[in-house]
Design a protein around this motif. Structure first.
Motif, mmCIF file in Angstrom:
data_model
loop_
_atom_site.group_PDB
_atom_site.id
_atom_site.type_symbol
_atom_site.label_atom_id
_atom_site.label_comp_id
_atom_site.label_asym_id
_atom_site.label_seq_id
_atom_site.Cartn_x
_atom_site.Cartn_y
_atom_site.Cartn_z
ATOM 1 N N UNK A 107 -57.344 121.542 64.997
ATOM 2 C CA UNK A 107 -58.789 121.621 65.216
ATOM 3 C C UNK A 107 -59.552 121.500 63.912
ATOM 4 N N UNK A 108 -59.013 122.085 62.835
ATOM 5 C CA UNK A 108 -59.729 122.107 61.558
ATOM 6 C C UNK A 108 -59.167 121.115 60.535
ATOM 7 N N UNK A 109 -58.083 120.430 60.856
ATOM 8 C CA UNK A 109 -57.491 119.465 59.924
ATOM 9 C C UNK A 109 -58.462 118.390 59.460
ATOM 10 N N UNK A 110 -59.371 117.865 60.326
ATOM 11 C CA UNK A 110 -60.254 116.779 59.878
ATOM 12 C C UNK A 110 -61.321 117.204 58.877
ATOM 13 N N UNK A 111 -61.489 118.491 58.639
ATOM 14 C CA UNK A 111 -62.561 118.981 57.773
ATOM 15 C C UNK A 111 -62.188 118.738 56.317
ATOM 16 N N UNK A 112 -63.014 117.999 55.605
ATOM 17 C CA UNK A 112 -62.754 117.643 54.211
ATOM 18 C C UNK A 112 -63.711 118.384 53.279
ATOM 19 N N UNK B 194 -65.505 128.735 63.451
ATOM 20 C CA UNK B 194 -64.373 128.481 62.555
ATOM 21 C C UNK B 194 -64.546 127.161 61.821
ATOM 22 N N UNK B 195 -65.065 126.139 62.499
ATOM 23 C CA UNK B 195 -65.302 124.857 61.833
ATOM 24 C C UNK B 195 -66.309 125.032 60.693
ATOM 25 N N UNK B 196 -67.386 125.782 60.937
ATOM 26 C CA UNK B 196 -68.397 126.004 59.897
ATOM 27 C C UNK B 196 -67.811 126.806 58.732
ATOM 28 N N UNK B 197 -67.013 127.816 59.044
ATOM 29 C CA UNK B 197 -66.387 128.628 57.994
ATOM 30 C C UNK B 197 -65.413 127.788 57.174
ATOM 31 N N UNK B 198 -64.588 127.003 57.844
ATOM 32 C CA UNK B 198 -63.619 126.161 57.148
ATOM 33 C C UNK B 198 -64.318 125.148 56.264
ATOM 34 N N UNK C 239 -73.609 124.312 58.095
ATOM 35 C CA UNK C 239 -74.229 123.861 59.339
ATOM 36 C C UNK C 239 -73.453 122.699 59.945
ATOM 37 N N UNK C 240 -73.536 122.604 61.256
ATOM 38 C CA UNK C 240 -72.996 121.479 62.007
ATOM 39 C C UNK C 240 -74.173 120.734 62.626
#
Length: 259
Positions: free
Chosen positions: A6-11, A38-42, A88-89
């Motif tokens: 889920x979070x792997x694509x976050x660069x 979690x995406x925002x935190x990552x 932010x997203x």
């Protein structure tokens, strides 16, 4: 899809990001709140790698989060001990999630007051009754084990308390796991509703009481309790404890309760 995927694509550079097939983490028209938080935190911790431990967060769920997003994050202030990061997203329709993350180095303790264990502490999770999740959202069925942690069933006192465990947590740090799990239960107001109807989290703020949370066998006691409900909204207190009774998360949430 695992939590790690889920979070792997976050660069670290942020910007335009394609999330994988997030339908598995969907809740209604959007992404499950714990997953979007979690995406925002990552995004924040991958952009700024020298941050102190996480201490608190404020998350606003603004609009649905889809597959194509833009990740924006910036340091608002970096002091001697505390750093505040906005993450932010964004989607084509505007800001979908806005969040403020507070990171802070430990100081010499001038006040020590451990959080109390909840009333009516349940027995160990290994002895608790499993809860069927056949009608739950797909992300719960695929990623969470849930067991009963209170005698109450059905309408009554507006508190929902469950043992919860994340199954596929490999490669995900302890704080990220807690963020993902912290919003998993339905609101306590569910027990006070006059009739069944949709519900939607509007925001979520929490304090992290230990920057290295741990619990035996991955089980956590989660509780959502409505403090006040009226006019289509419920003010909820969200808490989580380790399996040995140490409170690790203390939070609040506003929930829309539709008729």
């Amino acid at each position: 899809m695992s939590v790690a995927s889920l979070i792997d694509p976050i660069r670290s550079e942020g910007g335009a990001t394609t999330l994988p097939d997030i339908a598995e983490w969907g809740q209604g028209r959007t992404l499950y709140g714990g997953a979007s938080a979690l995406i925002a935190y990552t995004s924040a911790i991958r952009a700024f790698t020298d941050l102190p431990p996480l201490r608190a967060a404020q998350v606003g769920f603004v609009s649905p989060v889809g597959t194509q997003v833009e990740l924006r994050r910036e340091i608002l202030r970096q002091g001697r001990n505390v750093t505040q990061v906005r993450s932010e997203i964004w989607s084509d329709s505007g800001c979908a999630l806005t969040s403020l993350w507070l990171f802070g180095d430990a100081r010499e303790a001038n006040a020590v007051h451990p959080a109390a264990a909840p009333d009516d502490w349940p027995g160990p999770p290994v002895e608790a009754e499993e809860i069927a999740t056949d009608s739950a959202p797909q992300f719960i069925r695929n990623h969470f084990d849930i067991r009963r942690a209170q005698e109450q069933r059905g309408p009554g006192e507006p508190t929902v308390r469950r043992w919860v465990r994340l199954r596929d947590a490999d490669g995900v740090d302890a704080v990220s796991r807690l963020i993902l799990m912290g919003d998993v239960l339905p609101p306590g107001a569910m027990r006070a509703m006059k009739r069944q109807g949709p519900i939607s989290s509007i925001n979520w703020s929490f304090n992290l009481l230990d920057n290295a949370p741990a619990s035996a066998d991955g089980w956590w006691l989660a509780e959502n309790a409505s403090q006040h409900a009226d006019a289509g909204y419920s003010s909820e207190r969200l808490r989580m404890w380790s399996s040995d009774g140490r409170q690790l998360l203390d939070g609040m949430q506003s929930v829309a309760v539709f008729g």
